[in-house]
Design a protein around this motif. Structure first.
Motif, PDB file in Angstrom:
ATOM      1  N   ASP A  61      44.571 -15.291 -22.026  1.00  0.00           N
ATOM      2  CA  ASP A  61      43.513 -14.509 -22.646  1.00  0.00           C
ATOM      3  C   ASP A  61      43.346 -13.266 -21.779  1.00  0.00           C
ATOM      4  N   THR A  62      43.425 -12.082 -22.368  1.00  0.00           N
ATOM      5  CA  THR A  62      43.384 -10.846 -21.590  1.00  0.00           C
ATOM      6  C   THR A  62      42.087 -10.711 -20.803  1.00  0.00           C
ATOM      7  N   ALA A  63      40.969 -11.045 -21.395  1.00  0.00           N
ATOM      8  CA  ALA A  63      39.695 -10.929 -20.673  1.00  0.00           C
ATOM      9  C   ALA A  63      39.680 -11.851 -19.452  1.00  0.00           C
ATOM     10  N   LYS A  64      40.188 -13.060 -19.607  1.00  0.00           N
ATOM     11  CA  LYS A  64      40.240 -13.989 -18.472  1.00  0.00           C
ATOM     12  C   LYS A  64      41.259 -13.542 -17.438  1.00  0.00           C
ATOM     13  N   ALA A  65      42.355 -12.971 -17.882  1.00  0.00           N
ATOM     14  CA  ALA A  65      43.352 -12.445 -16.948  1.00  0.00           C
ATOM     15  C   ALA A  65      42.741 -11.328 -16.102  1.00  0.00           C
ATOM     16  N   ILE A  66      41.988 -10.459 -16.740  1.00  0.00           N
ATOM     17  CA  ILE A  66      41.360  -9.343 -16.026  1.00  0.00           C
ATOM     18  C   ILE A  66      40.363  -9.852 -14.994  1.00  0.00           C
ATOM     19  N   GLU A  67      39.723 -10.988 -15.254  1.00  0.00           N
ATOM     20  CA  GLU A  67      38.801 -11.565 -14.267  1.00  0.00           C
ATOM     21  C   GLU A  67      39.496 -11.772 -12.927  1.00  0.00           C
ATOM     22  N   VAL A  68      40.741 -12.196 -12.952  1.00  0.00           N
ATOM     23  CA  VAL A  68      41.508 -12.405 -11.721  1.00  0.00           C
ATOM     24  C   VAL A  68      42.082 -11.079 -11.226  1.00  0.00           C
ATOM     25  N   LEU A  69      42.724 -10.354 -12.125  1.00  0.00           N
ATOM     26  CA  LEU A  69      43.394  -9.108 -11.728  1.00  0.00           C
ATOM     27  C   LEU A  69      42.453  -8.114 -11.056  1.00  0.00           C
ATOM     28  N   GLU A  70      41.216  -8.007 -11.566  1.00  0.00           N
ATOM     29  CA  GLU A  70      40.303  -7.027 -10.973  1.00  0.00           C
ATOM     30  C   GLU A  70      39.732  -7.486  -9.636  1.00  0.00           C
ATOM     31  N   ILE A  91      57.471  -3.048 -23.955  1.00  0.00           N
ATOM     32  CA  ILE A  91      57.307  -4.043 -25.020  1.00  0.00           C
ATOM     33  C   ILE A  91      56.532  -3.469 -26.201  1.00  0.00           C
ATOM     34  N   LEU A  92      55.481  -2.725 -25.933  1.00  0.00           N
ATOM     35  CA  LEU A  92      54.639  -2.196 -27.000  1.00  0.00           C
ATOM     36  C   LEU A  92      55.212  -0.947 -27.667  1.00  0.00           C
ATOM     37  N   SER A 145      42.548  -0.680 -22.427  1.00  0.00           N
ATOM     38  CA  SER A 145      42.637   0.314 -23.503  1.00  0.00           C
ATOM     39  C   SER A 145      43.578  -0.121 -24.619  1.00  0.00           C
ATOM     40  N   LYS A 146      44.444  -1.063 -24.365  1.00  0.00           N
ATOM     41  CA  LYS A 146      45.412  -1.506 -25.371  1.00  0.00           C
ATOM     42  C   LYS A 146      44.778  -2.367 -26.463  1.00  0.00           C
ATOM     43  N   ASN A 147      43.632  -2.994 -26.168  1.00  0.00           N
ATOM     44  CA  ASN A 147      42.992  -3.870 -27.158  1.00  0.00           C
ATOM     45  C   ASN A 147      44.030  -4.786 -27.808  1.00  0.00           C
ATOM     46  N   LEU A 148      44.717  -5.530 -26.973  1.00  0.00           N
ATOM     47  CA  LEU A 148      45.848  -6.338 -27.421  1.00  0.00           C
ATOM     48  C   LEU A 148      45.450  -7.408 -28.430  1.00  0.00           C
ATOM     49  N   THR A 149      46.268  -7.536 -29.440  1.00  0.00           N
ATOM     50  CA  THR A 149      46.081  -8.554 -30.473  1.00  0.00           C
ATOM     51  C   THR A 149      47.077  -9.684 -30.234  1.00  0.00           C
ATOM     52  N   GLU A 150      46.903 -10.771 -30.961  1.00  0.00           N
ATOM     53  CA  GLU A 150      47.875 -11.872 -30.900  1.00  0.00           C
ATOM     54  C   GLU A 150      49.264 -11.381 -31.287  1.00  0.00           C
ATOM     55  N   LYS A 151      49.320 -10.477 -32.251  1.00  0.00           N
ATOM     56  CA  LYS A 151      50.600  -9.922 -32.676  1.00  0.00           C
ATOM     57  C   LYS A 151      51.241  -9.139 -31.525  1.00  0.00           C
ATOM     58  N   ASP A 152      50.437  -8.363 -30.799  1.00  0.00           N
ATOM     59  CA  ASP A 152      50.958  -7.612 -29.647  1.00  0.00           C
ATOM     60  C   ASP A 152      51.496  -8.571 -28.584  1.00  0.00           C
ATOM     61  N   LEU A 153      50.743  -9.617 -28.287  1.00  0.00           N
ATOM     62  CA  LEU A 153      51.122 -10.563 -27.242  1.00  0.00           C
ATOM     63  C   LEU A 153      52.416 -11.303 -27.565  1.00  0.00           C
ATOM     64  N   ALA A 154      52.755 -11.382 -28.835  1.00  0.00           N
ATOM     65  CA  ALA A 154      53.987 -12.050 -29.257  1.00  0.00           C
ATOM     66  C   ALA A 154      55.204 -11.118 -29.223  1.00  0.00           C
ATOM     67  N   LYS A 155      54.966  -9.816 -29.038  1.00  0.00           N
ATOM     68  CA  LYS A 155      56.080  -8.866 -28.983  1.00  0.00           C
ATOM     69  C   LYS A 155      56.933  -9.158 -27.752  1.00  0.00           C
ATOM     70  N   VAL A 162      61.549 -12.095 -23.263  1.00  0.00           N
ATOM     71  CA  VAL A 162      60.239 -12.557 -22.798  1.00  0.00           C
ATOM     72  C   VAL A 162      59.166 -11.912 -23.664  1.00  0.00           C
ATOM     73  N   THR A 163      58.038 -12.578 -23.772  1.00  0.00           N
ATOM     74  CA  THR A 163      56.930 -12.027 -24.559  1.00  0.00           C
ATOM     75  C   THR A 163      55.961 -11.268 -23.655  1.00  0.00           C
ATOM     76  N   LEU A 164      55.168 -10.435 -24.291  1.00  0.00           N
ATOM     77  CA  LEU A 164      54.117  -9.736 -23.557  1.00  0.00           C
ATOM     78  C   LEU A 164      53.136 -10.749 -22.972  1.00  0.00           C
ATOM     79  N   ARG A 165      52.831 -11.789 -23.711  1.00  0.00           N
ATOM     80  CA  ARG A 165      51.950 -12.856 -23.218  1.00  0.00           C
ATOM     81  C   ARG A 165      52.491 -13.431 -21.906  1.00  0.00           C
ATOM     82  N   GLN A 166      53.780 -13.717 -21.862  1.00  0.00           N
ATOM     83  CA  GLN A 166      54.389 -14.264 -20.649  1.00  0.00           C
ATOM     84  C   GLN A 166      54.322 -13.265 -19.490  1.00  0.00           C
ATOM     85  N   LEU A 167      54.608 -12.018 -19.777  1.00  0.00           N
ATOM     86  CA  LEU A 167      54.555 -10.985 -18.743  1.00  0.00           C
ATOM     87  C   LEU A 167      53.158 -10.891 -18.142  1.00  0.00           C
TER      88      LEU A 167
END
Length: 173
Positions: A4-13, A64-65, A110-120, A130-135
């Motif tokens: 989940d991007t929001a949860k990922a950002i919790e760690v990354l930031e 990827i995007l 800023s990317k406002n990633l969707t499930e479709k984006d994460l599957a790219k 590899v998928t964006l989700r995996q990256l």
């Protein structure tokens, strides 16, 4: 846990502050010592994290995007920090990491990633597709891996000094 991007950002930031809390202002022996020949010191790890911020995560996300037909990632130089960090203090590296990470989190948001984006997908030079989700999940795990590495390298500086307690300290084994 699913990515989940929001949860990922919790760690990354938080990573730059966590690492700065561990390393900023402490004596040089803690910063420059590794686990032996060919291993990385905390100084080397921070340099590696900076190099990843400038050439890996966001660069590969953009590939990827993109609308490009060829989505092959350039090879990542896992040892570039040895040249790029020369002449810099630990404080300088920590400030650089903080700044480049803040910029990258802003781009990620800023990317406002969707499930479709994460599957790219993109093409990793070693792993293939590899998928964006995996990256992006790997970006988080990579941070946590290097925080643990810094702690382990630092703890091992006192391995012999702990005497019999080494038996209870998994980090020293």
């Amino acid at each position: 846990m699913m990515y989940d991007t929001a949860k990922a950002i919790e760690v990354l930031e938080r990573t730059p502050a966590v690492i700065a809390g561990m390393l900023d202002g402490i004596s040089g022996e803690w910063i420059s010592s590794g686990e032996g020949p060919g291993t990385w010191s905390p100084y080397d790890v921070v340099g590696h994290l900076i190099h990843g911020e400038t050439t890996d995560w966001v660069t590969r996300m953009e590939i990827i995007l993109s609308d490009k037909e060829d989505k092959t990632f350039p090879r990542f130089d896992r040892f570039a920090q040895f040249e790029e960090s020369k002449g810099k203090t630990m404080h300088m590296l920590l400030e650089e990491f903080k700044a480049v990470r803040a910029k990258n989190i802003s781009i990620l948001r800023s990317k406002n990633l969707t499930e479709k984006d994460l599957a790219k997908t993109g093409t990793h030079p070693s792993f293939g597709t590899v998928t964006l989700r995996q990256l992006l999940a790997t970006w988080v795990a990579h941070d946590l891996n290097h925080i643990a590495q810094i702690a382990r390298v630092m703890a091992k500086q006192y391995r012999e000094e702990t005497g019999p307690w080494v038996e209870y300290l998994r980090i020293l084994k």
